[in-house]
Design a protein around this motif. Structure first.
Motif, mmCIF file in Angstrom:
data_model
loop_
_atom_site.group_PDB
_atom_site.id
_atom_site.type_symbol
_atom_site.label_atom_id
_atom_site.label_comp_id
_atom_site.label_asym_id
_atom_site.label_seq_id
_atom_site.Cartn_x
_atom_site.Cartn_y
_atom_site.Cartn_z
ATOM 1 N N ALA A 169 18.690 -16.843 -5.766
ATOM 2 C CA ALA A 169 18.017 -17.059 -4.487
ATOM 3 C C ALA A 169 16.982 -15.962 -4.259
ATOM 4 N N HIS A 170 15.808 -16.386 -3.839
ATOM 5 C CA HIS A 170 14.706 -15.462 -3.559
ATOM 6 C C HIS A 170 14.047 -15.878 -2.256
ATOM 7 N N GLY A 171 13.322 -14.953 -1.689
ATOM 8 C CA GLY A 171 12.470 -15.301 -0.565
ATOM 9 C C GLY A 171 11.200 -15.946 -1.084
ATOM 10 N N ILE A 172 10.478 -16.544 -0.201
ATOM 11 C CA ILE A 172 9.253 -17.261 -0.540
ATOM 12 C C ILE A 172 8.175 -16.328 -1.085
ATOM 13 N N SER A 173 8.368 -15.020 -0.915
ATOM 14 C CA SER A 173 7.346 -14.062 -1.362
ATOM 15 C C SER A 173 7.209 -14.004 -2.883
ATOM 16 N N VAL A 174 8.096 -14.658 -3.631
ATOM 17 C CA VAL A 174 7.920 -14.688 -5.089
ATOM 18 C C VAL A 174 6.754 -15.577 -5.496
ATOM 19 N N ARG A 175 6.342 -16.469 -4.607
ATOM 20 C CA ARG A 175 5.185 -17.314 -4.930
ATOM 21 C C ARG A 175 4.088 -17.279 -3.880
ATOM 22 N N GLN A 176 4.375 -16.692 -2.731
ATOM 23 C CA GLN A 176 3.391 -16.566 -1.656
ATOM 24 C C GLN A 176 3.337 -15.085 -1.274
ATOM 25 N N PRO A 185 2.459 -8.819 1.743
ATOM 26 C CA PRO A 185 2.338 -7.382 1.513
ATOM 27 C C PRO A 185 3.525 -6.569 2.009
ATOM 28 N N ALA A 186 4.121 -6.938 3.128
ATOM 29 C CA ALA A 186 5.231 -6.169 3.687
ATOM 30 C C ALA A 186 6.484 -6.216 2.820
ATOM 31 N N LEU A 187 6.563 -7.158 1.887
ATOM 32 C CA LEU A 187 7.757 -7.334 1.059
ATOM 33 C C LEU A 187 7.518 -6.985 -0.404
ATOM 34 N N ALA A 188 6.517 -6.196 -0.695
ATOM 35 C CA ALA A 188 6.126 -5.902 -2.079
ATOM 36 C C ALA A 188 7.265 -5.334 -2.919
ATOM 37 N N SER A 189 8.052 -4.423 -2.373
ATOM 38 C CA SER A 189 9.111 -3.795 -3.176
ATOM 39 C C SER A 189 10.175 -4.786 -3.621
ATOM 40 N N VAL A 190 10.332 -5.875 -2.890
ATOM 41 C CA VAL A 190 11.295 -6.916 -3.242
ATOM 42 C C VAL A 190 10.630 -7.978 -4.116
ATOM 43 N N SER A 191 9.431 -8.386 -3.752
ATOM 44 C CA SER A 191 8.797 -9.516 -4.440
ATOM 45 C C SER A 191 8.326 -9.180 -5.848
ATOM 46 N N ILE A 192 7.987 -7.947 -6.130
ATOM 47 C CA ILE A 192 7.531 -7.599 -7.484
ATOM 48 C C ILE A 192 8.655 -7.804 -8.506
ATOM 49 N N PRO A 193 9.842 -7.209 -8.332
ATOM 50 C CA PRO A 193 10.887 -7.456 -9.327
ATOM 51 C C PRO A 193 11.374 -8.904 -9.319
ATOM 52 N N ARG A 218 0.809 -1.225 0.000
ATOM 53 C CA ARG A 218 0.000 0.000 0.000
ATOM 54 C C ARG A 218 0.838 1.268 0.000
ATOM 55 N N SER A 219 2.089 1.177 0.411
ATOM 56 C CA SER A 219 2.975 2.348 0.449
ATOM 57 C C SER A 219 3.849 2.463 -0.790
ATOM 58 N N LEU A 220 3.802 1.468 -1.639
ATOM 59 C CA LEU A 220 4.696 1.411 -2.791
ATOM 60 C C LEU A 220 4.201 2.300 -3.926
ATOM 61 N N ASP A 221 5.102 3.123 -4.461
ATOM 62 C CA ASP A 221 4.781 3.913 -5.651
ATOM 63 C C ASP A 221 5.807 3.583 -6.738
ATOM 64 N N VAL A 222 5.603 4.107 -7.919
ATOM 65 C CA VAL A 222 6.440 3.760 -9.072
ATOM 66 C C VAL A 222 7.899 4.146 -8.838
ATOM 67 N N ASP A 223 8.146 5.320 -8.293
ATOM 68 C CA ASP A 223 9.524 5.762 -8.067
ATOM 69 C C ASP A 223 10.243 4.864 -7.061
ATOM 70 N N THR A 224 9.548 4.498 -5.999
ATOM 71 C CA THR A 224 10.150 3.619 -4.993
ATOM 72 C C THR A 224 10.436 2.246 -5.589
ATOM 73 N N LEU A 225 9.482 1.700 -6.327
ATOM 74 C CA LEU A 225 9.697 0.406 -6.966
ATOM 75 C C LEU A 225 10.886 0.465 -7.915
ATOM 76 N N GLY A 226 11.012 1.554 -8.655
ATOM 77 C CA GLY A 226 12.132 1.711 -9.580
ATOM 78 C C GLY A 226 13.490 1.607 -8.903
ATOM 79 N N ALA A 227 13.568 2.022 -7.645
ATOM 80 C CA ALA A 227 14.827 1.936 -6.908
ATOM 81 C C ALA A 227 15.195 0.497 -6.547
ATOM 82 N N TRP A 228 14.230 -0.411 -6.557
ATOM 83 C CA TRP A 228 14.487 -1.820 -6.231
ATOM 84 C C TRP A 228 14.799 -2.653 -7.478
ATOM 85 N N LEU A 229 14.517 -2.147 -8.659
ATOM 86 C CA LEU A 229 14.712 -2.918 -9.890
ATOM 87 C C LEU A 229 16.171 -3.237 -10.214
#
Length: 192
Positions: free
Chosen positions: A64-71, A74-82, A24-35
């Motif tokens: 290696a990824h956390g389990i949030s790539v398939r489960q 919400p708290a890990l959205a900025s990492v799990s999306i890319p 809910r706190s993630l915006d495009v600019d913030t996500l771009g910093a994680w890409l």
């Protein structure tokens, strides 16, 4: 000093200089910093490694990824999306290079790695609403054994939902049983 392309490469980014951003706190600019760390660098790495690996007919690259790539978590959205996007890319790429003797896969870790920066963050209460005692841990050597076994060419993949490993091996037999409520699997190596 060794020269040339390695036989196995494991890429597991762990940027703990900043906390993940919730959905809910993630915006495009913030996500771009994680890409760059979670999507662009892995693609650059593959572009550098795969030509020589496919030419010689062997090699493995595991991400290696956390389990949030398939489960979803919400708290890990900025990492799990890319990272989820990367997993889809890895599936497509593995289809292309597998016939040339090269494997590309995803190690999806379902526990905190003991002694890791992420475990230290959890232990210091950086994640609200998460009871530190509820988070299961795994020793890094267990993950290393999973990765080293995975790259062997004689592997036949098991049907285990928790981990893909050589059929009949001790670890395969242990993980092929239903979990019976014992918690999250240690890891899941996905060779697509």
């Amino acid at each position: 000093m060794l020269h040339g392309t390695p036989d196995v490469v494991v890429y597991g980014p762990g940027d703990v200089s900043r906390l993940p951003v919730a959905a809910r706190s993630l915006d495009v600019d913030t996500l771009g910093a994680w890409l760059p760390l979670h999507l662009f660098t892995p693609i650059r790495l593959l572009n550098a490694l795969l030509p020589e690996m496919t030419e010689r007919g062997s090699g493995a690259v595991v991400f290696a990824h956390g389990i949030s790539v398939r489960q979803p978590m919400p708290a890990l959205a900025s990492v799990s999306i890319p990272q989820s996007g990367l997993v889809n890319y890895l599936r497509a790429l593995d289809t292309e290079v597998r016939a040339r003797g090269v494997r590309v896969g995803s190690l999806q870790i379902g526990r905190l790695i003991e002694g890791s920066a992420a475990a230290r963050l959890f232990d210091s209460s950086h994640f609200d609403g998460v009871d530190v005692g509820e988070v299961q841990r795994v020793h890094p050597d267990v993950l290393a054994r999973n990765i080293s076994r995975w790259r062997r060419p004689m592997w036949r993949w098991s049907a285990s939902p928790e981990i893909r490993c050589p059929r009949g091996s001790r670890i395969a037999r242990r993980h092929q049983r239903p979990s019976r409520g014992r918690g999250t699997p240690v890891s899941r190596v996905r060779a697509f």
